[in-house]
Design a protein around this motif. Structure first.
Motif, PDB file in Angstrom:
ATOM      1  N   ALA A 230       0.829  -1.203   0.000  1.00  0.00           N
ATOM      2  CA  ALA A 230       0.000   0.000   0.000  1.00  0.00           C
ATOM      3  C   ALA A 230       0.867   1.259   0.000  1.00  0.00           C
ATOM      4  O   ALA A 230       0.558   2.241  -0.683  1.00  0.00           O
ATOM      5  N   ALA A 231       1.949   1.235   0.777  1.00  0.00           N
ATOM      6  CA  ALA A 231       2.860   2.381   0.807  1.00  0.00           C
ATOM      7  C   ALA A 231       3.474   2.603  -0.579  1.00  0.00           C
ATOM      8  O   ALA A 231       3.598   3.747  -1.048  1.00  0.00           O
ATOM      9  N   TYR A 232       3.845   1.517  -1.231  1.00  0.00           N
ATOM     10  CA  TYR A 232       4.396   1.595  -2.591  1.00  0.00           C
ATOM     11  C   TYR A 232       3.355   2.164  -3.550  1.00  0.00           C
ATOM     12  O   TYR A 232       3.659   3.048  -4.360  1.00  0.00           O
ATOM     13  N   ASN A 233       2.125   1.673  -3.451  1.00  0.00           N
ATOM     14  CA  ASN A 233       1.056   2.161  -4.327  1.00  0.00           C
ATOM     15  C   ASN A 233       0.823   3.657  -4.154  1.00  0.00           C
ATOM     16  O   ASN A 233       0.707   4.407  -5.125  1.00  0.00           O
ATOM     17  N   ALA A 234       0.730   4.069  -2.893  1.00  0.00           N
ATOM     18  CA  ALA A 234       0.495   5.492  -2.616  1.00  0.00           C
ATOM     19  C   ALA A 234       1.635   6.344  -3.159  1.00  0.00           C
ATOM     20  O   ALA A 234       1.417   7.427  -3.722  1.00  0.00           O
ATOM     21  N   ALA A 235       2.856   5.847  -3.012  1.00  0.00           N
ATOM     22  CA  ALA A 235       4.022   6.587  -3.500  1.00  0.00           C
ATOM     23  C   ALA A 235       3.969   6.760  -5.017  1.00  0.00           C
ATOM     24  O   ALA A 235       4.223   7.849  -5.536  1.00  0.00           O
ATOM     25  N   LEU A 236       3.617   5.698  -5.736  1.00  0.00           N
ATOM     26  CA  LEU A 236       3.580   5.790  -7.201  1.00  0.00           C
ATOM     27  C   LEU A 236       2.503   6.752  -7.680  1.00  0.00           C
ATOM     28  O   LEU A 236       2.708   7.495  -8.651  1.00  0.00           O
ATOM     29  N   ILE A 237       1.363   6.773  -7.000  1.00  0.00           N
ATOM     30  CA  ILE A 237       0.316   7.723  -7.387  1.00  0.00           C
ATOM     31  C   ILE A 237       0.779   9.150  -7.158  1.00  0.00           C
ATOM     32  O   ILE A 237       0.573  10.038  -7.993  1.00  0.00           O
ATOM     33  N   ARG A 238       1.438   9.402  -6.039  1.00  0.00           N
ATOM     34  CA  ARG A 238       1.925  10.755  -5.744  1.00  0.00           C
ATOM     35  C   ARG A 238       3.022  11.170  -6.722  1.00  0.00           C
ATOM     36  O   ARG A 238       3.077  12.322  -7.159  1.00  0.00           O
ATOM     37  N   LEU A 239       3.894  10.251  -7.073  1.00  0.00           N
ATOM     38  CA  LEU A 239       4.955  10.581  -8.024  1.00  0.00           C
ATOM     39  C   LEU A 239       4.379  10.918  -9.394  1.00  0.00           C
ATOM     40  O   LEU A 239       4.887  11.799 -10.090  1.00  0.00           O
ATOM     41  N   GLU A 240       3.311  10.233  -9.768  1.00  0.00           N
ATOM     42  CA  GLU A 240       2.669  10.515 -11.049  1.00  0.00           C
ATOM     43  C   GLU A 240       1.893  11.820 -11.006  1.00  0.00           C
ATOM     44  O   GLU A 240       1.858  12.573 -11.974  1.00  0.00           O
ATOM     45  N   ARG A 241       1.287  12.123  -9.855  1.00  0.00           N
ATOM     46  CA  ARG A 241       0.459  13.321  -9.728  1.00  0.00           C
ATOM     47  C   ARG A 241       1.290  14.594  -9.749  1.00  0.00           C
ATOM     48  O   ARG A 241       0.889  15.622 -10.290  1.00  0.00           O
ATOM     49  N   LYS A 242       2.437  14.574  -9.069  1.00  0.00           N
ATOM     50  CA  LYS A 242       3.400  15.678  -9.070  1.00  0.00           C
ATOM     51  C   LYS A 242       2.825  16.994  -8.523  1.00  0.00           C
ATOM     52  O   LYS A 242       3.154  18.079  -9.007  1.00  0.00           O
ATOM     53  N   SER A 243       1.959  16.899  -7.531  1.00  0.00           N
ATOM     54  CA  SER A 243       1.449  18.103  -6.881  1.00  0.00           C
ATOM     55  C   SER A 243       2.419  18.540  -5.783  1.00  0.00           C
ATOM     56  O   SER A 243       3.369  17.813  -5.446  1.00  0.00           O
ATOM     57  N   LYS A 244       2.169  19.699  -5.212  1.00  0.00           N
ATOM     58  CA  LYS A 244       3.036  20.209  -4.160  1.00  0.00           C
ATOM     59  C   LYS A 244       3.085  19.237  -2.982  1.00  0.00           C
ATOM     60  O   LYS A 244       2.046  18.802  -2.489  1.00  0.00           O
ATOM     61  N   GLY A 245       4.269  18.894  -2.558  1.00  0.00           N
ATOM     62  CA  GLY A 245       4.445  17.990  -1.432  1.00  0.00           C
ATOM     63  C   GLY A 245       4.435  16.521  -1.793  1.00  0.00           C
ATOM     64  O   GLY A 245       4.742  15.669  -0.950  1.00  0.00           O
ATOM     65  N   ASP A 246       4.093  16.193  -3.050  1.00  0.00           N
ATOM     66  CA  ASP A 246       3.993  14.788  -3.435  1.00  0.00           C
ATOM     67  C   ASP A 246       5.334  14.080  -3.429  1.00  0.00           C
ATOM     68  O   ASP A 246       5.434  12.915  -3.020  1.00  0.00           O
ATOM     69  N   LEU A 247       6.377  14.740  -3.904  1.00  0.00           N
ATOM     70  CA  LEU A 247       7.693  14.105  -3.957  1.00  0.00           C
ATOM     71  C   LEU A 247       8.173  13.749  -2.553  1.00  0.00           C
ATOM     72  O   LEU A 247       8.665  12.633  -2.311  1.00  0.00           O
ATOM     73  N   LYS A 248       8.018  14.668  -1.622  1.00  0.00           N
ATOM     74  CA  LYS A 248       8.435  14.415  -0.238  1.00  0.00           C
ATOM     75  C   LYS A 248       7.636  13.272   0.365  1.00  0.00           C
ATOM     76  O   LYS A 248       8.190  12.376   1.020  1.00  0.00           O
ATOM     77  N   ALA A 249       6.326  13.292   0.165  1.00  0.00           N
ATOM     78  CA  ALA A 249       5.468  12.245   0.711  1.00  0.00           C
ATOM     79  C   ALA A 249       5.788  10.893   0.086  1.00  0.00           C
ATOM     80  O   ALA A 249       5.837   9.865   0.779  1.00  0.00           O
ATOM     81  N   ALA A 250       6.014  10.878  -1.232  1.00  0.00           N
ATOM     82  CA  ALA A 250       6.325   9.631  -1.926  1.00  0.00           C
ATOM     83  C   ALA A 250       7.640   9.043  -1.434  1.00  0.00           C
ATOM     84  O   ALA A 250       7.762   7.819  -1.257  1.00  0.00           O
ATOM     85  N   THR A 251       8.613   9.897  -1.217  1.00  0.00           N
ATOM     86  CA  THR A 251       9.915   9.434  -0.722  1.00  0.00           C
ATOM     87  C   THR A 251       9.767   8.783   0.651  1.00  0.00           C
ATOM     88  O   THR A 251      10.362   7.729   0.920  1.00  0.00           O
TER      89      THR A 251
END
Length: 277
Positions: A230-251
């Protein structure tokens, strides 16, 4: 598992949910055939495995590679309810397309439809990743018959009465419902802190309800219960979305999954560390 509702009116467009944007082009209602007690009922997941293995003109053609996967307009999923990236799909099919194969057919719901204006379909993205190799996708929700033949539908609502998705032996099945039913049990999964169930509900929100926002919420909830997939899934969605804060959250999500021993998360985290910030 007891049913939460005696009759479920499930919407594929999610326009009944304020957080979900209606997916374009959906209309009408489809009622799934109920397998009554006493009938020769088969779990839809088992039937799908059998039907997908049937010999059809397409999968007997040596020039065609047929790939069955669960999908939404945004992404693919494997049998573990894990998002499979375009890069991973490309890596998987490359050995098979060397030689006689001259096209790929994706038996995956919505894989041929761009999720929004100006975006590319999964089929187009895979084609690009393979250097322009011809890839065909599905133009809606995919159905499969006992002989392996498929069709698509574009309903806004799907009515299903019952618990787990079962069909009378030999009947056509609605592929997205095979992984779509867990969303109806998300409340019970949350109550029981069942991270695997919540993660499965996340895939259901994405592939059946076509609601990536709700899917992300489910994945991140399951991640809080230490579910690495689930953590991996959430990270990939955030990396694809590229909104503010997504990169930090995905990492952070990838780091969590990697520490739990998830190899795909470890690989993705290593790739991320090499990218320019």
């Amino acid at each position: 598992m007891k049913t939460l509702l005696s009759a479920l009116l499930l919407t594929a467009s999610c326009h009944v949910l304020a957080e979900c944007k209606p997916f374009r082009g959906l209309k009408g209602v489809v009622s799934l055939e109920q397998c009554a007690a006493g009938d020769n009922c088969v779990r839809a997941a088992e039937a799908l495995f059998k039907y997908a293995g049937m010999k059809t003109e397409e999968n007997q053609d040596p020039t065609t590679l047929v790939v069955f996967m669960h999908a939404s307009p945004w992404r693919f999923y494997d049998k573990e309810n894990r998002i499979v990236s375009i890069e991973d799909i490309a890596k998987m099919v490359r050995p098979d397309i060397k030689g006689k194969v001259n096209r790929i057919i994706l038996k995956a719901s919505w894989s041929g439809v761009p999720p929004a204006h100006g975006e590319k379909s999964l089929a187009s993205k895979l084609s690009e990743a393979l250097g322009g190799f011809p890839v065909e996708g599905a133009d809606g929700f995919l159905w499969i018959a006992e002989d392996g033949s498929t069709r698509t539908s574009h309903q806004a609502f799907t009515v299903f009465i019952g618990e787990l998705y079962k069909i009378p032996a030999g009947r056509e099945l609605f592929i997205s419902m095979v992984v779509g039913w867990p969303a109806s049990y998300e409340e019970a999964f949350l109550r029981d802190k069942n991270s695997e169930g919540i993660n499965a509900a996340g895939e259901a929100w994405d592939t059946f309800y076509l609601c990536p926002e709700r899917a992300l919420r489910a994945f991140e909830t399951a991640a809080r219960y230490d579910n690495p997939i689930a953590a991996y899934n959430a990270a990939l969605i955030r990396l694809e979305r590229k909104s503010k804060g997504d990169l930090k959250a995905a990492t952070a999500l990838l780091s969590q999954a990697a520490k739990a021993g998830d190899q795909k998360a470890q690989t993705r985290l290593a790739m991320l560390s090499k990218q320019p910030r």
